[in-house]
Design a protein around this motif. Structure first.
Motif, PDB file in Angstrom:
ATOM      1  N   ASN A  84       0.808  -1.218   0.000  1.00 14.63           N
ATOM      2  CA  ASN A  84       0.000   0.000   0.000  1.00 14.63           C
ATOM      3  C   ASN A  84       0.843   1.271   0.000  1.00 14.63           C
ATOM      4  OD1 ASN A  84      -2.791  -1.035   0.141  1.00 14.63           O
ATOM      5  ND2 ASN A  84      -2.048  -1.979   2.025  1.00 14.63           N
ATOM      6  N   GLY A  85       2.150   1.135  -0.070  1.00 15.26           N
ATOM      7  CA  GLY A  85       3.013   2.314  -0.029  1.00 15.26           C
ATOM      8  C   GLY A  85       2.866   3.078   1.274  1.00 15.26           C
ATOM      9  N   SER A  86       2.545   2.358   2.328  1.00 20.83           N
ATOM     10  CA  SER A  86       2.299   2.984   3.630  1.00 20.83           C
ATOM     11  C   SER A  86       3.601   3.446   4.269  1.00 20.83           C
ATOM     12  CB  SER A  86       1.609   1.974   4.547  1.00 20.83           C
ATOM     13  OG  SER A  86       1.462   2.516   5.839  1.00 20.83           O
ATOM     14  N   THR A  87       3.487   4.522   5.048  1.00 24.87           N
ATOM     15  CA  THR A  87       4.641   4.994   5.808  1.00 24.87           C
ATOM     16  C   THR A  87       4.676   4.387   7.205  1.00 24.87           C
ATOM     17  OG1 THR A  87       3.411   6.914   6.609  1.00 24.87           O
ATOM     18  CG2 THR A  87       4.714   7.209   4.587  1.00 24.87           C
ATOM     19  N   VAL A  88       3.723   3.516   7.512  1.00 31.81           N
ATOM     20  CA  VAL A  88       3.688   2.867   8.823  1.00 31.81           C
ATOM     21  C   VAL A  88       4.859   1.891   8.929  1.00 31.81           C
ATOM     22  CG1 VAL A  88       2.406   1.282  10.312  1.00 31.81           C
ATOM     23  CG2 VAL A  88       1.202   3.120   9.105  1.00 31.81           C
TER      24      VAL A  88
ATOM     25  N   ALA B  71      -6.742  -4.023   8.241  1.00 35.91           N
ATOM     26  CA  ALA B  71      -7.461  -3.133   9.163  1.00 35.91           C
ATOM     27  C   ALA B  71      -6.495  -2.526  10.182  1.00 35.91           C
ATOM     28  CB  ALA B  71      -8.569  -3.907   9.876  1.00 35.91           C
ATOM     29  N   LEU B  72      -5.556  -3.313  10.636  1.00 33.07           N
ATOM     30  CA  LEU B  72      -4.582  -2.798  11.600  1.00 33.07           C
ATOM     31  C   LEU B  72      -3.693  -1.737  10.959  1.00 33.07           C
ATOM     32  CD1 LEU B  72      -3.535  -3.020  14.493  1.00 33.07           C
ATOM     33  CD2 LEU B  72      -2.045  -4.895  13.739  1.00 33.07           C
ATOM     34  N   LEU B  73      -3.356  -1.941   9.720  1.00 32.21           N
ATOM     35  CA  LEU B  73      -2.579  -0.936   8.991  1.00 32.21           C
ATOM     36  C   LEU B  73      -3.380   0.356   8.856  1.00 32.21           C
ATOM     37  CD1 LEU B  73       0.020  -0.312   7.410  1.00 32.21           C
ATOM     38  CD2 LEU B  73      -1.148  -1.157   5.365  1.00 32.21           C
ATOM     39  N   ALA B  74      -4.665   0.230   8.521  1.00 35.48           N
ATOM     40  CA  ALA B  74      -5.528   1.413   8.410  1.00 35.48           C
ATOM     41  C   ALA B  74      -5.632   2.130   9.753  1.00 35.48           C
ATOM     42  CB  ALA B  74      -6.914   1.003   7.911  1.00 35.48           C
ATOM     43  N   ALA B  75      -5.764   1.379  10.834  1.00 28.94           N
ATOM     44  CA  ALA B  75      -5.841   1.993  12.172  1.00 28.94           C
ATOM     45  C   ALA B  75      -4.543   2.722  12.494  1.00 28.94           C
ATOM     46  CB  ALA B  75      -6.138   0.927  13.218  1.00 28.94           C
ATOM     47  N   ALA B  76      -3.427   2.142  12.120  1.00 27.63           N
ATOM     48  CA  ALA B  76      -2.131   2.777  12.388  1.00 27.63           C
ATOM     49  C   ALA B  76      -1.999   4.085  11.606  1.00 27.63           C
ATOM     50  CB  ALA B  76      -0.987   1.821  12.032  1.00 27.63           C
ATOM     51  N   GLU B  77      -2.512   4.109  10.396  1.00 30.21           N
ATOM     52  CA  GLU B  77      -2.447   5.338   9.605  1.00 30.21           C
ATOM     53  C   GLU B  77      -3.359   6.409  10.197  1.00 30.21           C
ATOM     54  OE1 GLU B  77      -3.235   3.654   5.766  1.00 30.21           O
ATOM     55  OE2 GLU B  77      -1.086   3.295   5.379  1.00 30.21           O
ATOM     56  N   THR B  78      -4.533   6.001  10.670  1.00 27.75           N
ATOM     57  CA  THR B  78      -5.432   6.950  11.336  1.00 27.75           C
ATOM     58  C   THR B  78      -4.779   7.480  12.604  1.00 27.75           C
ATOM     59  OG1 THR B  78      -7.384   5.833  10.455  1.00 27.75           O
ATOM     60  CG2 THR B  78      -7.718   7.212  12.402  1.00 27.75           C
ATOM     61  N   TYR B  79      -4.208   6.580  13.372  1.00 28.01           N
ATOM     62  CA  TYR B  79      -3.518   6.946  14.625  1.00 28.01           C
ATOM     63  C   TYR B  79      -2.428   7.986  14.348  1.00 28.01           C
ATOM     64  CZ  TYR B  79      -0.823   6.051  18.938  1.00 28.01           C
ATOM     65  OH  TYR B  79      -0.147   6.159  20.120  1.00 28.01           O
ATOM     66  N   ALA B  80      -1.701   7.805  13.268  1.00 26.46           N
ATOM     67  CA  ALA B  80      -0.603   8.726  12.938  1.00 26.46           C
ATOM     68  C   ALA B  80      -1.112  10.144  12.696  1.00 26.46           C
ATOM     69  CB  ALA B  80       0.142   8.217  11.703  1.00 26.46           C
ATOM     70  N   ARG B  81      -2.353  10.250  12.231  1.00 29.82           N
ATOM     71  CA  ARG B  81      -2.905  11.582  11.931  1.00 29.82           C
ATOM     72  C   ARG B  81      -3.491  12.283  13.151  1.00 29.82           C
ATOM     73  NH1 ARG B  81      -4.878   8.596   7.518  1.00 29.82           N
ATOM     74  NH2 ARG B  81      -6.945   8.507   8.449  1.00 29.82           N
ATOM     75  N   THR B  82      -3.608  11.588  14.264  1.00 26.10           N
ATOM     76  CA  THR B  82      -4.188  12.198  15.454  1.00 26.10           C
ATOM     77  C   THR B  82      -3.130  12.994  16.216  1.00 26.10           C
ATOM     78  OG1 THR B  82      -3.705  10.348  16.939  1.00 26.10           O
ATOM     79  CG2 THR B  82      -5.790  10.254  15.708  1.00 26.10           C
ATOM     80  N   ALA B  83      -3.639  13.947  16.999  1.00 24.58           N
ATOM     81  CA  ALA B  83      -2.730  14.735  17.833  1.00 24.58           C
ATOM     82  C   ALA B  83      -2.330  13.976  19.084  1.00 24.58           C
ATOM     83  CB  ALA B  83      -3.390  16.054  18.211  1.00 24.58           C
ATOM     84  N   ASN B  84      -3.286  13.188  19.623  1.00 27.19           N
ATOM     85  CA  ASN B  84      -3.011  12.522  20.906  1.00 27.19           C
ATOM     86  C   ASN B  84      -3.234  11.010  20.866  1.00 27.19           C
ATOM     87  OD1 ASN B  84      -5.744  12.285  20.850  1.00 27.19           O
ATOM     88  ND2 ASN B  84      -6.101  13.097  22.897  1.00 27.19           N
ATOM     89  N   GLY B  85      -3.498  10.473  19.690  1.00 33.38           N
ATOM     90  CA  GLY B  85      -3.682   9.029  19.561  1.00 33.38           C
ATOM     91  C   GLY B  85      -5.101   8.553  19.732  1.00 33.38           C
ATOM     92  N   GLU B  86      -5.995   9.474  20.070  1.00 32.33           N
ATOM     93  CA  GLU B  86      -7.384   9.081  20.274  1.00 32.33           C
ATOM     94  C   GLU B  86      -8.057   8.849  18.924  1.00 32.33           C
ATOM     95  OE1 GLU B  86     -11.423  10.733  22.458  1.00 32.33           O
ATOM     96  OE2 GLU B  86      -9.571  11.855  22.610  1.00 32.33           O
ATOM     97  N   ILE B  87      -8.634   7.665  18.762  1.00 32.74           N
ATOM     98  CA  ILE B  87      -9.348   7.320  17.531  1.00 32.74           C
ATOM     99  C   ILE B  87     -10.812   7.117  17.891  1.00 32.74           C
ATOM    100  CG2 ILE B  87      -9.607   5.661  15.647  1.00 32.74           C
ATOM    101  CD1 ILE B  87      -6.668   4.963  15.936  1.00 32.74           C
TER     102      ILE B  87
END
Ligand code: FES
Length: 124
Positions: free
Chosen positions: A38-42, A81-97
């Motif tokens: 997916n060319g992910s940066t995770v 799904a875990l990869l998607a969650a990690a990418e969402t997490y990276a965009r948060t300020a405090n890790g809250e999803i």
């Protein structure tokens, strides 16, 4: 950069047969493949034990200054799904999803949140 930590020693209570890889190691490899495809940066980090041993396989999203999110009961099918969650997490300020932003198949697999010392911020 987002990082996801995968326990490669799960399942500690049911070790693989001789010559087979542990399910956690298989999951970590599946995550690396998914990230590359997916060319992910995770960044997928392999670790030994995340203290979720009774609920294998385990993974954690963790960054300095952010909530730690721990998952259990993961299988190979959870890698995208875990990869998607990690990418969402990276965009948060405090890790809250927010629950609505967490991939549905992972919502019941969150086994722990550590919020100590994390400043409040809006979730994604
Ligand atoms: S062996 Fe995987 S969390 Fe402990």
């Amino acid at each position: 950069m987002a990082r996801v930590f995968i326990c490669t020693t799960c399942n500690r209570y049911d070790p693989p047969a001789a010559g087979e890889d542990a399910p956690g190691l298989q999951l970590a490899r599946a995550m690396k493949r998914a990230a590359a495809a997916n060319g992910s940066t995770v960044a997928v980090r392999m670790v030994e034990c995340l203290n979720t041993c009774p609920q294998p396989c385990a993974a954690t999203l963790r960054e300095p200054g952010k909530i730690v999110i721990r998952f259990g009961q993961l299988g190979l099918d959870d890698a995208p799904a875990l990869l998607a969650a990690a990418e969402t997490y990276a965009r948060t300020a405090n890790g809250e999803i927010a629950e609505s932003a967490m991939p549905e198949r992972l919502r019941r697999k969150v086994t722990g949140l550590v919020t100590l010392g994390v400043p409040e911020a809006a979730s994604v």
